[in-house]
Design a protein around this motif. Structure first.
Motif, mmCIF file in Angstrom:
data_model
loop_
_atom_site.group_PDB
_atom_site.id
_atom_site.type_symbol
_atom_site.label_atom_id
_atom_site.label_comp_id
_atom_site.label_asym_id
_atom_site.label_seq_id
_atom_site.Cartn_x
_atom_site.Cartn_y
_atom_site.Cartn_z
ATOM 1 N N VAL B 101 0.850 -1.203 0.000
ATOM 2 C CA VAL B 101 0.000 0.000 0.000
ATOM 3 C C VAL B 101 0.885 1.252 0.000
ATOM 4 O O VAL B 101 1.777 1.399 0.818
ATOM 5 N N TYR B 104 -3.467 5.558 1.729
ATOM 6 C CA TYR B 104 -4.892 5.247 1.863
ATOM 7 C C TYR B 104 -5.573 6.420 2.532
ATOM 8 O O TYR B 104 -4.909 7.285 3.122
ATOM 9 N N ALA B 146 -3.479 10.465 -0.576
ATOM 10 C CA ALA B 146 -4.088 9.405 -1.393
ATOM 11 C C ALA B 146 -4.774 9.947 -2.647
ATOM 12 O O ALA B 146 -4.725 9.310 -3.706
ATOM 13 N N ILE B 248 -7.806 2.893 -1.137
ATOM 14 C CA ILE B 248 -6.395 2.489 -1.026
ATOM 15 C C ILE B 248 -5.692 2.696 -2.360
ATOM 16 O O ILE B 248 -6.192 2.260 -3.412
#
Lengths: 241, 425
Positions: B101, B104, B146, B248
């Motif tokens: 990731v 997010y 994000a 995400i």
């Protein structure tokens, strides 16, 4: 009709040849049941007034046109038995053609104009160019091989046209009014080339309306309204053996 | 009719002579004519690739906007029967711990109405301007990282930590940006930076100040009101930290399906719906994409027909003006296949050069430029969608069309009577 008795060898034989054209619903018979033979190695002039049918006769003999009826044998082949592609191939391998207006491809140089039929015969590039150069040398144009037609005079263009017609060693050379667009001096040069070629055994059939040029040939066929009115050997000339 | 078949040797010879003639004809023809034909071929190629590419790119731009500014590569939303994403903290901890990731954002969501002009209306009986909205409580830094929300501010400025009673309004809540008045989608008049608006939900009413206007070209976002997550939590009296949605963004080296599988394997799908962008992509976008792709194909097909006709005309005029020379070539014994091949070669050569120039224009100029400066369409930032395989396919179709459109006129002229062609009859 026979010219040399025992050595007689007809290159062209025609019998009862008829050709007509239809224009605006009217049919004109241009060639009226012509019959004659031409021996190999002869230089024949076909002459006559405008509209007498001399060019039409040449088109039939050189396989550029189809007669309405009658028999034509060229170089031992009954041409009525040939299909379209075979006729093209026959012209390529056995006939040479000199057009009145030279008819060179404008985008091709002198040597390229001469080399195209040779390449079409399947020769490799080197051999084809060698033969093309030899043909251009025969017409004294070796110094103009890379010139485009637009860079040549009328006489030079006609000589390229002759080189193209003889480059592949045709059995018969046809010439349709080859001097019509040329001045006297250039015309005489062209005829000298023809006589030179004929001396080496080349069969030549030339259409001309100039009696003095026709007189240079072995034989003169005079046409009038589609009929042969005279077919005579010219004094001082003998057919090639 | 007698069938005429050339031997393979004769065919090869005909091709060789055709090529010989074609090269010299192109090389020695008028430079302006060559330039014009090449220009037409380039335009034809661009018509095939760019028009449909822009059409598809229009929707692709909208899709990219939804992905980058709203849903992310993986979107986590509440289960249908739930009001929030339960165990949000557990899910967020799992996301934060994932090495795949990149960033997010978690959003608290609350349906509400937003009102304006309640202070400026002249009579008590005048209607208060109001419209439905979704309040989004966000972590300012996470959201910006994000989705780059701060870059979407078109008026005013982005929220800062500690900004209380301040909101960002989505531009479609304002008539000024929406561009029309509608009863089904009411919008607010005369609201500007610094204006007071009233937020109402669940019998809670709060007056807040407009700090900024955002424009993302994503309709869902542009109808929202953004505030800090702490303020929304305190207004709604929520202490459970359960959010409404999580977006995400994964690393460029990561695979969304694998990241999703990893979250599911931890049993997190019991508490939320976990979808990759492709799974969660709004259906209307998928439908519009398909529709535009169909439209693009139709336009390309028309472009192809136009290309065929153009090439046909060009080759036909070229062949007809050279009819006499075609006759002469046939007269001296050049096979018609060679002459036809010469014209087909010429048309293919024009197509090749036009296509190559078109390729350079598309991939070296247009695509990089439009990627950097998308076309500002009202509902998306349009890009040019042109893939190498797709463009090759179109180039292939153009070549096929050229082959046919070059051959037919050449054949028409070549099959004419040799003597008629020579004599110009």
């Amino acid at each position: 009709m026979q010219f040399l008795g025992a050595k007689y060898n007809p290159m062209i034989k025609i019998q009862d040849l008829i050709k007509s054209y239809t224009t605006a619903g009217n049919t004109f018979v241009v060639l009226k049941k012509l019959s004659f033979e031409i021996e190999a190695g002869q230089f024949v002039a076909i002459t006559g007034r405008s509209g007498s049918g001399k060019s039409t006769l040449l088109y039939q003999l050189s396989l550029l046109d189809h007669p309405d009826s009658g028999f034509i044998e060229v170089d031992g082949v009954d041409i009525s038995k040939l299909d379209r592609r075979e006729r093209t191939k026959f012209r390529l391998n056995r006939l040479g053609y000199v057009f009145q207006d030279y008819a060179l491809v404008p985008e091709l140089t002198s040597i390229e104009n001469v080399v195209v039929p040779l390449l079409m015969q399947g020769l490799d590039k080197k051999t084809a160019y060698k033969k093309a150069l030899a043909a251009l040398e025969r017409v004294n144009l070796a110094d103009k091989i890379n010139n485009l037609p637009s860079q040549l005079s009328g006489g030079q263009q006609q000589r390229v046209s002759i080189a193209r017609a003889i480059g592949h060693d045709p059995h018969i050379l046809f010439a349709d009014e080859p001097t019509a667009n040329l001045d006297k001096e250039t015309s005489e040069n062209v005829l000298e080339i023809f006589l030179e070629l004929n001396k080496k055994g080349q069969t030549i059939i030339m259409v001309t309306h100039e009696p003095e040029y026709a007189a240079l040939a072995h034989r003169t066929i005079l046409l009038d309204s589609g009929v042969i009115t005279s077919d005579k050997r010219n004094v001082g000339h003998k057919p090639q053996d | 009719m007698k069938r005429i078949i050339l031997s393979s040797k004769e065919t090869l010879t005909a091709i060789r002579v055709g090529l010989f003639l074609a090269i010299r004809q192109v090389k020695r023809s008028s430079k302006w004519t060559t330039l014009l034909i090449t220009f037409i071929m380039t335009l034809t190629f661009l018509n095939l690739v760019v028009v449909s590419g822009i059409l598809v790119g229009l929707i692709e731009g909208a899709t990219v906007a939804v992905r980058e500014r709203h849903l992310g590569d993986i979107a986590i939303s509440r289960l249908k029967e739930k009001e929030y994403i339960e165990r949000s903290t557990k899910i967020i901890a799992a996301i934060a711990a994932s090495p795949d990731v990149e960033s997010y954002t978690e959003r608290y969501l609350q349906g509400a109405t937003v009102e304006a002009n309640y202070k400026t209306r002249r009579r008590e009986t005048d209607l208060v301007e109001s419209t439905g909205t979704v309040l989004a409580g966000i972590d300012l830094l996470l959201e910006d990282k994000a989705t780059g929300l701060s870059k979407r501010i078109v008026e005013g400025s982005y929220l800062e930590q500690g900004d209380y009673d301040k909101v960002l309004l989505g531009c479609n809540l304002l008539i000024k940006y929406l561009g029309f008045e509608s009863t089904s989608m009411p919008a607010l008049k005369d609201v500007a930076i610094g204006s007071k608006v009233r937020i109402k939900f669940n019998n809670i009413t709060r007056e807040m100040t407009v700090k900024g206007i955002i424009k993302t070209k994503v309709d869902d976002i542009d109808r929202r009101v953004y505030m800090t997550d702490s303020q929304l939590r305190s207004m709604s009296g929520r202490t459970d930290y359960n959010v409404g949605e999580i977006a995400i963004k994964i690393k460029s080296t990561a695979n969304a399906d694998e990241v999703k599988r990893s979250l599911v394997s931890q049993g997190l799908d019991q508490f939320a719906t976990i979808q990759t962008f492709e799974e969660g992509e709004p259906k209307f976008l998928k439908d519009i994409k398909q529709t535009f792709a169909m439209l693009g194909s139709m336009i390309s097909a028309i472009g192809l027909v136009v290309a065929c006709i153009t090439i046909f005309i060009v080759i036909f005029i070229n062949a007809i003006t050279r009819r006499k020379f075609i006759g002469i070539l046939k007269g001296i014994g050049i096979d018609s296949v060679a002459i036809e091949f010469a014209y087909v070669c010429q048309s293919l050569l024009y197509a090749l050069v036009g296509t190559l120039i078109g390729f350079v224009i598309v991939f070296a100029v247009l695509k990089p430029f439009l990627d950097a400066h998308p076309i500002n369409f009202p509902f998306s930032d349009g890009i040019l969608v042109a893939t190498i395989p797709g463009t090759f396919t179109r180039a292939g179709l153009l070549f096929l069309a050229t082959l046919i459109a070059g051959y037919i006129p050449a054949r028409m002229v070549v099959k004419q009577n040799t003597l008629d062609a020579i004599l110009g009859r």
